[in-house]
Design a protein around this motif. Structure first.
Motif, short mmCIF file in Angstrom:
data_model
loop_
_atom_site.label_atom_id
_atom_site.label_comp_id
_atom_site.label_asym_id
_atom_site.label_seq_id
_atom_site.Cartn_x
_atom_site.Cartn_y
_atom_site.Cartn_z
N LEU A 1 0.81 -1.21 0.00
CA LEU A 1 0.00 0.00 0.00
C LEU A 1 0.85 1.27 0.00
CD1 LEU A 1 -2.83 -1.09 2.46
CD2 LEU A 1 -2.99 -0.74 -0.02
N ALA A 2 2.04 1.17 0.55
CA ALA A 2 2.93 2.34 0.57
C ALA A 2 3.41 2.66 -0.85
CB ALA A 2 4.12 2.09 1.49
N GLN A 3 3.39 1.65 -1.71
CA GLN A 3 3.79 1.88 -3.10
C GLN A 3 2.61 2.20 -3.99
OE1 GLN A 3 5.85 -1.87 -3.74
NE2 GLN A 3 7.85 -0.84 -3.67
N ASN A 4 1.47 1.58 -3.71
CA ASN A 4 0.29 1.79 -4.53
C ASN A 4 -0.97 1.50 -3.73
OD1 ASN A 4 -1.63 2.00 -6.48
ND2 ASN A 4 -1.02 0.17 -7.60
N ALA A 5 -1.63 2.58 -3.34
CA ALA A 5 -2.81 2.43 -2.48
C ALA A 5 -4.07 2.18 -3.30
CB ALA A 5 -2.98 3.69 -1.63
N GLU A 6 -3.92 2.01 -4.61
CA GLU A 6 -5.10 1.79 -5.45
C GLU A 6 -5.40 0.31 -5.66
OE1 GLU A 6 -3.85 4.22 -8.77
OE2 GLU A 6 -5.36 5.72 -8.25
N ILE B 1 -1.31 3.48 9.31
CA ILE B 1 -1.50 4.19 8.05
C ILE B 1 -2.03 5.58 8.39
CG2 ILE B 1 -2.77 4.28 5.88
CD1 ILE B 1 -2.86 1.25 5.87
N ARG B 2 -1.18 6.58 8.23
CA ARG B 2 -1.55 7.95 8.62
C ARG B 2 -2.61 8.50 7.68
NH1 ARG B 2 3.44 11.25 7.74
NH2 ARG B 2 1.91 12.92 7.90
N ALA B 3 -2.46 8.24 6.40
CA ALA B 3 -3.39 8.77 5.41
C ALA B 3 -3.11 8.11 4.07
CB ALA B 3 -3.22 10.28 5.28
N THR B 4 -4.04 8.26 3.17
CA THR B 4 -3.83 7.83 1.79
C THR B 4 -3.87 9.09 0.92
OG1 THR B 4 -4.87 5.70 2.19
CG2 THR B 4 -4.72 6.43 -0.09
N VAL B 5 -2.77 9.34 0.23
CA VAL B 5 -2.63 10.62 -0.46
C VAL B 5 -2.11 10.44 -1.89
CG1 VAL B 5 -2.13 11.80 1.71
CG2 VAL B 5 -0.24 10.96 0.27
N ALA B 6 -2.37 11.46 -2.70
CA ALA B 6 -1.80 11.50 -4.04
C ALA B 6 -0.43 12.15 -3.97
CB ALA B 6 -2.71 12.30 -4.97
N LEU B 7 0.57 11.48 -4.54
CA LEU B 7 1.93 12.04 -4.61
C LEU B 7 2.06 12.85 -5.88
CD1 LEU B 7 4.70 9.53 -3.52
CD2 LEU B 7 3.87 11.60 -2.42
N ALA C 1 1.66 8.98 -8.07
CA ALA C 1 1.10 7.74 -7.53
C ALA C 1 0.15 8.08 -6.41
CB ALA C 1 2.22 6.84 -7.00
N THR C 2 -0.64 7.11 -6.03
CA THR C 2 -1.49 7.24 -4.85
C THR C 2 -1.00 6.21 -3.84
OG1 THR C 2 -3.38 7.96 -6.16
CG2 THR C 2 -3.84 7.11 -3.97
N VAL C 3 -0.58 6.67 -2.70
CA VAL C 3 0.10 5.79 -1.74
C VAL C 3 -0.44 5.95 -0.33
CG1 VAL C 3 2.22 5.91 -3.10
CG2 VAL C 3 1.88 7.48 -1.17
N ALA C 4 -0.19 4.94 0.48
CA ALA C 4 -0.51 5.01 1.90
C ALA C 4 0.69 5.60 2.63
CB ALA C 4 -0.82 3.61 2.43
N LEU C 5 0.45 6.63 3.43
CA LEU C 5 1.51 7.22 4.24
C LEU C 5 1.57 6.51 5.57
CD1 LEU C 5 1.57 11.12 4.06
CD2 LEU C 5 3.19 9.44 3.18
N LYS D 1 -5.48 1.42 9.64
CA LYS D 1 -5.84 2.83 9.50
C LYS D 1 -6.30 3.40 10.85
CE LYS D 1 -7.02 2.95 4.60
NZ LYS D 1 -8.09 3.03 3.58
#
Lengths: 163, 163
Positions: free
Chosen positions: A29-34, A64-70, B66-70, A59
């Motif tokens: 998930l840290a690499q790809n949360a999709e 998992i602090r958040a799911t965000v767009a990089l 990308a969309t990732v989990a923080l 979560k």
DNA sequence: GTTGAAAGGCCCTCTGC
DNA sequence: GCAGAGGGCCTTTCAAC
């Protein structure tokens, strides 16, 4: 002590625990949360509901602090990345720097050990914008000094990965 | 030149363009990528399909990397954050450092201007683990020097935000 | 870009093991 | 704690404007 109480205890103790399967999920998930739960299940030899349960727990417990767009810095008009080492003479000054979190060009603020007081990661539109930001630091009461390191190239940039 | 060609040109020129609405979307997604298209539409005064179209374009054009989990560093067993300034005597040595991207405790690698050559952001389990990593740098041919700044507190940590 | 609607897929829950 | 099945939401697409 009732059975129910023991169950509660066991559950409570489990919070914050991260096992090997959790780490695998976190790494993915840290690499790809999709990724979907079904797909995550395949990669971890779990069923989709089991994955869902684990992710929900991770979560809720804050692992998992958040799911965000990089975003790509240069493609959103921030082509200059720099690390700013700030020396402040007292905590009140440090406090004022922390209040500058509202500036969108400031991405990170850390207090550090060593002969500097703070490290900031900043991403600006241009050298001129960086200079303007630095001038704001200079204007702070209690400002002692600053050293700026401008990034020429970024070869790796990611968030924390599980062990 | 035909009408069709002009249309193609116009479409092609639009790629990589980011307007005010895109920036609003990017700002929202950079904070929380779990928002639905309907909700994003409300906040940007757009319909869900329009939002979908823009987000798809922003992903395809690489504005959204990308969309990732923080993850929370301390909660995955990485309680020590440090910035490592490395001086290398030649590019071949720099090259070897870049190859260390495979180490999960290394989160960022930048080459920088100024009197250091590289800045690394590293997150380890313990001081001992940091020392072990530093020893690997010392062992590199062409290693000139290193200065390490250990973070005591992190008050802000996020990715690039749109202007 | 918008509206409206329809199809498909995935999330999420529930139940049973 | 995990697997199988269902309802329901949301994404995604396609029309027409």
């Amino acid at each position: 002590m009732s059975e129910d109480t023991k169950t509660v205890r066991r559950t409570r103790d489990r919070r914050g625990q991260v096992d090997a399967t959790d780490r695998k999920l976190l790494g993915l998930l840290a690499q790809n949360a999709e990724l979907g739960y079904a797909e995550l299940g395949k990669k971890t030899h779990l069923s989709a509901p089991a994955v869902h349960e684990r992710v929900k727990r991770l979560k809720h417990s804050g692992v998992i602090r958040a799911t965000v767009a990089l975003l790509d810095g240069s493609k959103i008009g921030r082509s200059l990345l720099a690390f700013v080492h700030l020396e402040t003479s007292n905590w009140e000054t440090t406090r004022r720097v922390l209040d500058m979190s509202a500036f969108p060009e400031i991405e990170e603020i850390h207090t550090v050990a060593g002969d500097t007081a703070m490290i900031l990661k900043v991403r600006t539109e241009s050298p001129a914008a960086l200079e303007e930001l630095l001038s704001k630091f200079h204007q702070l009461d209690g400002f002692k000094g600053v050293r700026t390191f401008i990034a020429l190239g970024t070869y790796l940039e990611r968030g924390p990965l599980p062990r």
